[in-house]
Design an enzyme around this catalytic site. Structure first.
Site, PDB file in Angstrom:
ATOM      1  N   SER A 127       0.826  -1.208   0.000  1.00  0.00           N
ATOM      2  CA  SER A 127       0.000   0.000   0.000  1.00  0.00           C
ATOM      3  C   SER A 127       0.858   1.254   0.000  1.00  0.00           C
ATOM      4  CB  SER A 127      -0.893   0.009   1.250  1.00  0.00           C
ATOM      5  OG  SER A 127      -1.528   1.255   1.423  1.00  0.00           O
ATOM      6  N   TYR A 152      -2.518  -0.329  10.020  1.00  0.00           N
ATOM      7  CA  TYR A 152      -2.689  -0.881   8.676  1.00  0.00           C
ATOM      8  C   TYR A 152      -1.385  -0.783   7.895  1.00  0.00           C
ATOM      9  CZ  TYR A 152      -4.016  -1.046   3.746  1.00  0.00           C
ATOM     10  OH  TYR A 152      -4.078  -1.338   2.409  1.00  0.00           O
TER      11      TYR A 152
END
Length: 348
Positions: A127, A152
């Site tokens: 990501s 995350y």
């Protein structure tokens, strides 16, 4: 080839599976259909995939190793695109254990299954959030990324480290895909562009954080899929230029590589919102909010390595991409509402 796509009922997984089958591959699609967002949307994506005889759908959880390992044995998996994960920055602030189970335990299970069954290439979703506190733009895979600002992001950084260890220990070719704000038809309702479209169309005020002073490298889904497909055919090899005294975070002496997949053109959030307004023909009601914990002000992908290695750069403009999304949104929810109304009438 028989390609396992985890998270096949997800946004990217659905589009990628469609493309892989169109190219003549057999796809085994796995998903656990968790309720992080609208499960019916996931089931509808999966239903579309099941129409193709080259698709085998499996409902299972990557956090359960025995089930995952049995799937590899049963289907003779040759390569893996691992997209299943607990997504979302803000959700990680209130539900951390979902990220530990799916993104760490689940990814470890995928790695071990790949090792045991000798797959030729593992590609996995990382990501742009991994760049965390970095402010040098554009974000480069050659930069240090040791300062995540959300759990995350920390789990995605951990995935890259775990993948490298398997590339080093077992010679497993692994490629990390650092996605930058993906959007398009069949998208995720938890993403800002989706909720903006829904709320603007309904006349509901939209929350815009950091007073709207945000930039994102919005990347259209077809461009993301094209990048994945080209990288799938190019398992990484050890880099002969890697220097142990000056290690490059973006490559390795092992068959390991990471890439940014972004549009290489950050857009102001307010420009994005104005484009949605234009496509809907509705003016947004905006509720400006302060910066949220875990968010970053801007993202901007350096894709020089991607362009050099696979000869591809994203080309879809915001105007084109949002136009296609809004058209899909209207068609999908119009037909779904009609079906729900018919069902209620039948039950009455």
């Amino acid at each position: 080839m028989t390609i396992l796509v985890t998270g096949a009922a997800g946004f990217i997984g659905y589009h990628l599976s469609e493309r892989l089958m169109r190219d003549g591959n057999r796809v085994v699609g796995l998903d656990n259909f968790n309720d992080y967002y609208d499960v019916q949307l996931k089931r509808d994506r999966f239903g579309m995939l099941r129409r193709n005889s080259s698709f085998t759908g499996v409902e299972a959880d990557i956090a359960k190793f025995e089930d995952l390992n049995a799937l590899f044995e049963q289907h003779g998996i040759t390569s893996v695109v691992h997209l299943a994960a607990q997504a979302g920055v803000r959700y990680s602030l209130t539900n951390p254990f979902a990220y530990l189970e799916s993104n760490l335990t689940g990814f470890g299970n995928v790695l071990e299954s790949c090792r045991r069954h000798g797959v030729r290439h593992l590609l996995y979703a990382s990501s742009s959030s991994i760049y965390g506190a970095n402010v040098k733009m554009p974000f480069s895979i050659h930069d240090n990324v040791d300062h995540p600002v959300s759990l995350y992001a920390a789990t995605k950084k951990s995935n890259e480290l775990m993948a490298h260890s398997y590339s080093h220990l077992y010679g497993l070719p692994t490629t990390g895909l650092r996605f930058f704000t993906v959007y398009g038809p069949w998208g995720r309702p938890d993403m800002a562009y989706f909720s903006f479209t829904r709320d603007i169309a309904s006349g509901v005020p939209i929350k815009v954080f950091n007073e709207g002073r945000m930039q994102r490298d919005f990347t259209y889904i077809d461009d993301i899929v094209e990048g994945i497909v080209r990288l799938h055919e190019r398992p990484p090899a050890p880099s002969p230029l890697w220097d142990r005294e000056n290690p490059d975070p973006g490559s390795s002496y092992a068959p390991f590589k990471v890439y940014n997949i972004g549009n290489n053109k950050p857009e102001a959030l307010m420009t994005f919102i104005r484009t949605i307004e234009s496509k809907l023909g509705v003016k947004a009601k905006i509720d400006y909010q302060p910066m949220q914990p875990g968010d970053v002000v801007a993202t901007f992908a350096d894709i020089d390595d991607l362009a050099r290695d696979i000869g591809f750069k994203p080309t879809t403009t915001i105007d084109e991409g949002l136009g296609r999304f809004v058209e899909w949104y209207r068609n999908y929810y119009s037909s779904r509402l009609t079906a729900e109304e018919l069902l209620r009438a039948d039950l009455a």
